[in-house]
Design an enzyme around this catalytic site. Structure first.
Site, PDB file in Angstrom:
ATOM      1  N   ARG A 100      -3.744  79.012  69.647  1.00  0.00           N
ATOM      2  CA  ARG A 100      -4.325  78.534  68.392  1.00  0.00           C
ATOM      3  C   ARG A 100      -5.090  79.630  67.688  1.00  0.00           C
ATOM      4  O   ARG A 100      -5.730  80.479  68.307  1.00  0.00           O
ATOM      5  CB  ARG A 100      -5.282  77.371  68.679  1.00  0.00           C
ATOM      6  N   CYS A 102      -7.996  79.560  64.515  1.00  0.00           N
ATOM      7  CA  CYS A 102      -8.822  78.662  63.709  1.00  0.00           C
ATOM      8  C   CYS A 102      -9.671  79.539  62.803  1.00  0.00           C
ATOM      9  O   CYS A 102     -10.436  80.374  63.284  1.00  0.00           O
ATOM     10  CB  CYS A 102      -9.700  77.788  64.596  1.00  0.00           C
TER      11      CYS A 102
END
Length: 122
Positions: A100, A102
């Protein structure tokens, strides 16, 4: 390559698709927290994160896959102060613990607090 489209996620608001399937990969466009049935954006980061996740999930389902097959997400937050609250919701959906990124952004469409895009395998 196949374009993915479902009425269970918000319609694209520009010249793009909800997602694509290609070579066994499912790639979603960024999903903001718009309820596809009502067009309403919920209030608060937790509710918005949940709706964005549900929208991603609807596209994954339309492609014949699910959250357990997600390998990468990119998450956009309008306020990095929402990071902890966002994560509490995110981890309930993205059970595969995908890679991920972010990032905080200056603004998101419709003034929402978050947006999520995903890459999954079939």
């Amino acid at each position: 390559m196949n374009i993915l489209e479902t009425s269970n996620a918000p319609s694209a608001i520009g010249p793009y698709s909800q997602g694509y399937e290609a070579n066994g990969f499912i790639i979603t466009s960024g999903q903001i927290p718009v309820n596809p049935a009502t067009g309403v954006v919920p209030k608060g980061i937790a509710a918005q994160a949940a709706q964005s996740c549900k929208n991603v999930g609807a596209i994954l389902e339309a492609a014949g896959t699910g959250f357990d097959r997600v390998i990468k997400t990119t998450c956009f937050l309008a306020d990095m102060g929402d990071f902890a609250s966002f994560n509490e919701v995110y981890e309930r959906f993205f059970i595969s613990k995908p890679a991920r990124s972010c990032v905080a952004v200056k603004a998101l469409p419709k003034g929402v607090s978050c947006e999520i895009e995903a890459i999954a395998v079939k």
